[in-house]
Design an enzyme around this catalytic site. Structure first.
Site, PDB file in Angstrom:
ATOM      1  N   LYS A 187       0.833  -1.089   0.061  1.00 48.98           N
ATOM      2  CA  LYS A 187       0.096   0.033   0.023  1.00 48.98           C
ATOM      3  C   LYS A 187       1.008   1.122   0.141  1.00 48.98           C
ATOM      4  CE  LYS A 187      -2.017   2.697   2.419  1.00 48.98           C
ATOM      5  NZ  LYS A 187      -1.797   4.245   2.036  1.00 48.98           N
ATOM      6  N   GLU A 261       9.033   0.253  11.563  1.00 47.24           N
ATOM      7  CA  GLU A 261      10.079   1.225  11.430  1.00 47.24           C
ATOM      8  C   GLU A 261       9.294   2.679  11.788  1.00 47.24           C
ATOM      9  OE1 GLU A 261      12.416   3.948  10.694  1.00 47.24           O
ATOM     10  OE2 GLU A 261      12.507   3.199   8.666  1.00 47.24           O
ATOM     11  N   CYS A 296      13.477   9.665   8.900  1.00 49.79           N
ATOM     12  CA  CYS A 296      13.191   8.953  10.413  1.00 49.79           C
ATOM     13  C   CYS A 296      14.636   9.177  10.952  1.00 49.79           C
ATOM     14  CB  CYS A 296      12.534   7.951  10.418  1.00 49.79           C
ATOM     15  SG  CYS A 296      13.181   6.767   9.177  1.00 49.79           S
ATOM     16  N   GLU A 398       9.531  14.694  16.880  1.00 46.47           N
ATOM     17  CA  GLU A 398       9.921  14.580  15.574  1.00 46.47           C
ATOM     18  C   GLU A 398       9.336  15.466  14.715  1.00 46.47           C
ATOM     19  OE1 GLU A 398       8.961  11.056  13.076  1.00 46.47           O
ATOM     20  OE2 GLU A 398      10.974  10.840  12.667  1.00 46.47           O
TER      21      GLU A 398
END
Ligand code: NAI
Ligand code: MG
Length: 496
Positions: A187, A261, A296, A398
Site C-alpha cells: 500500500k 520502523e 526518520c 519528531e
C-alpha cells in the site's frame, strides 16, 4: 516483455494515473474513484492515483495468495535469481524513476531522487543473492533422531510504506519478502503513489503475475483493510508512531508478526577533538538538509561541545547557505520542497515553537527560489536553532522537516544522558578521535544504528531498525530476512 524508460516524468505520471497493479495488470480502483497527485514544487496536478478500498485489497490478496503457492515451491536460488533480475531491470530505469520520484515528492533529483532510485535497484540485487542463505539447522537432540529446522515463507506479506523514501523503503520490505518465498501487497503512501507503481509495472515484466501487487490509497480506507485481511500473514510498516500503534493493534487481533520502523530524534554528539570538516559534513548529511530533513534517521539533535560550538554552527550554516533551493528536477538544485501541505504546516508550526522557546536563537539558512513558476511551491528555508535544551519540545518531538536543534555541552556523562533522554532510539552518532570514548558511547547510546565519525544512510546488508518507540524488528539485511519473513519449522525423523 521489456519496458522502455520514459524520461519525461510528466508524461509518465499521466500514463500511470488512476491505477493499481493487481495480478500483473494495471487496473482502476473497484469504486472507480481517484485522488489527485500534485507537484510539490508548483502545486500543479500531475496525475491521479486509484482510490483503493477493501474491495481492491480483497482482489489483490486473493491474487497474491494464489501466486505465492507456486513461488514457494521454486528453489530458493531460482527465486533469488528472479529477484536479482528485478534489480537488473530496475537499474536500467534509474533515471526515469529518479525523475518521477523527484516530481511527485519534491526531493531534488541530483542530491536525493536519482540516488534513491539507484539504491532501489541495489536492494533487489542484494536480496536476490540471498536465496541460498535460507538455511536451517541440524540439532543434536537425540542420536537416533535426525532433528532439523527449515525456513518456510509466511505467505502473503502486507507492506505499508511512507512517502519520504518510497522506493528504498519499499525495496527493503518487498525484496526480502519475495526471496524468502512470500508474495507481496504494497500500500503506497498517498503523497507518493506513482513511482512505486511504475516499479511494480517494471517488476511485473520479470515476476509471475500476482506475486507483487501495488495498491494506492489512504490509511483508513486501504491500509487498514490490508492489515486486517485474514490472508495477510505478516505486516511490515514504516511511518509514524501513531499509525504504527494502530497497525500493531490490528495485527495483534490476528496474532500475526509485525515489523515497525517508526520515528526518530537521532542525536549527533560532536566532541571537542572531532575532525571539524568531517563532522560538519556529517551534520549536513545526517540532518538530510538536501531532503528538507524528511527522514526518520535525521540527526536533528546536534550536541556540540562548547569549545567548538560557535565555529561548528557557523560552518554548518555557511554550507547550508551555499545550497541551492529550487525546482527538484533542475540539476543545479540541492534542496527541493516539503512533500505536502500537511507536512508544510507541521514544519512551520515547529519553527514557531522554536521561535517561542526561551533561550533559543533562530538561524535561517539558504534562500527561497525566485523563479515565479515556483511561487506556489512548498519551499521552506532550513532553520538551525541554537541555545536549545534537550527537554525543549523541538528536541523531543519528531519534526520531519529542515529544523535542526543545537545543544551546547561540556560534560561527557551529561551529554550521553541527554542523548538517551528521548522516547526514540533509531540512530545516533558520535564524532571524536578518541577511540576509547567512541567505543564507550557506542555501547551506551540507546539506538538501533550507531555510527562513529559518519552518518551513513541505510545500506543493503546492514540491519536497520530502532529501539524504544522507534520500532520493532530490523530490515535491509540477511538476518532481518530470515527472522522477519520466514517461520522456522522443527522437523524430527525417528530413525530407529
Ligand atoms: P503515517 O504513518 O500516517 O503514514 C504512513 C503510511 O501509513 C501511509 O502509507 C499511510 O497511508 C498509512 N496509514 C495511515 N493510517 C493507516 C492505518 N490506519 N492503517 C494502515 N495504514 C495506514 O505518516 P504520515 O501521515 O505520512 O506522516 C506523519 C508523520 O509521521 C511525519 O511528520 C513523520 O514525523 C512521521 N513519518 C515517519 C516516517 C519514517 O520513515 N519513520 C515516514 C513518514 C512519516
Ligand atoms: Mg498520517
Amino acid at each position: 516483455m521489456t519496458l522502455t524508460p520514459e524520461l519525461d516524468p510528466f508524461k509518465l505520471a499521466k500514463a500511470l494515473s488512476g491505477k493499481h497493479l493487481i495480478g500483473g495488470k494495471l487496473v482502476p480502483a473497484g469504486c472507480g474513484e481517484v485522488f489527485e497527485v500534485d507537484n510539490p514544487a508548483t502545486g500543479e496536478i500531475i496525475g491521479t492515483a486509484a482510490f483503493g478500498t477493501k474491495e481492491d485489497v480483497d482482489i489483490a490478496v486473493i491474487s497474491a495468495k494464489a501466486a505465492q503457492k507456486d513461488w514457494a515451491k521454486q528453489s530458493a536460488r531460482a527465486r533469488g535469481k528472479l529477484v536479482a533480475e528485478c534489480g537488473r531491470v530496475l537499474s536500467a530505469h534509474v533515471e526515469e524513476l529518479g525523475r518521477l520520484v523527484a516530481l511527485e515528492t519534491g526531493k531534488a533529483l541530483r542530491t536525493e531522487s536519482r540516488v534513491e532510485a539507484g539504491v532501489l535497484a541495489d536492494m533487489f540485487t542484494f536480496f536476490g543473492g540471498l536465496g541460498s542463505e535460507l538455511k536451517g539447522e541440524t540439532i543434536p537432540f537425540n542420536p537416533d533422531m535426525l532433528t532439523v529446522t527449515v525456513r518456510e515463507p509466511v505467505g502473503v506479506v502486507g507492506c505499508i510504506i511512507p512517502w519520504n523514501v518510497p522506493l528504498l523503503l519499499m525495496a527493503m520490505k518487498a525484496a526480502a519478502a519475495l526471496v524468502a518465498g512470500n508474495s507481496v501487497v504494497v500500500k503506497s503512501a498517498e503523497e507518493a503513489p506513482l513511482t512505486v507503481l511504475r516499479v511494480a509495472e517494471i517488476m511485473n515484466t520479470v515476476l509471475p503475475p500476482g506475486l507483487f501487487n501495488m495498491l494506492s490509497g489512504f490509511g483508513p480506507e486501504c491500509g487498514a483493510p490490508l492489515v486486517e485481511h485474514p490472508d495477510v500473514k505478516k505486516v511490515t510498516f514504516t511511518g509514524s508512531v501513531e499509525t504504527g500503534r494502530i497497525v500493531y493493534k490490528a495485527a495483534a487481533e490476528k496474532l500475526i508478526p509485525v515489523t515497525l520502523e517508526l520515528g526518530g530524534k537521532s542525536p549527533m554528539i560532536v566532541c571537542a577533538d572531532a575532525d571539524m570538516d568531517q563532522a560538519v559534513a556529517g551534520a549536513l548529511a545526517g540532518m538530510r538538509f538536501t531532503r528538507q530533513g524528511q527522514s526518520c534517521t535525521a540527526s536533528s539533535r546536534l550536541f556540540v561541545h562548547e569549545s567548538i560550538h560557535d565555529e561548528f554552527v557557523a560552518k554548518v550554516k555557511a554550507k547550508v547557505d551555499a545550497m541551492v533551493m529550487g525546482d527538484p528536477l533542475d540539476e543545479k538544485t540541492d534542496i527541493g520542497t516539503i512533500v505536502s501541505d500537511g507536512q508544510l504546516e507541521r514544519v512551520r508550526s515547529y519553527i514557531k515553537i522554536g521561535e517561542e522557546t526561551k533561550g533559543a536563537t533562530k538561524h535561517v539558512c539558504s534562500a527561497l527560489p525566485t523563479d515565479p513558476k515556483l511561487a506556489k511551491g512548498r519551499f521552506v528555508q532550513p532553520v538551525i536553532f541554537t541555545g536549545m535544551k534537550n527537554s525543549d519540545r523541538l528536541c523531543q518531538e519528531e519534526i520531519f522537516g529542515p529544523v535542526c536543534a543545537v545543544i551546547k555541552w561540556s560534560d561527557y556523562e551529561d551529554v550521553l544522558a541527554q542523548a538517551n533522554d528521548s522516547e526514540y532510539g533509531l540512530a545516533a552518532s558520535i564524532w571524536t578521535r578518541d577511540f576509547k570514548l567512541a567505543m564507550d558511547a557506542t555501547k551506551r547510546l540507546e539506538a538501533g544504528f550507531v555510527q562513529v565519525n559518519q552518518n551513513l544512510v541505510v545500506q543493503p546488508g546492514l540491519s536497520y531498525g530502532g529501539v524504544k518507540t522507534s520500532g520493532i524488528g530490523k530490515e535491509a539485511s540477511l538476518e532481518s530476512m530470515l527472522e522477519h519473513f520466514t517461520h522456522k519449522k522443527t522437523i524430527i525423523f525417528n530413525m530407529k
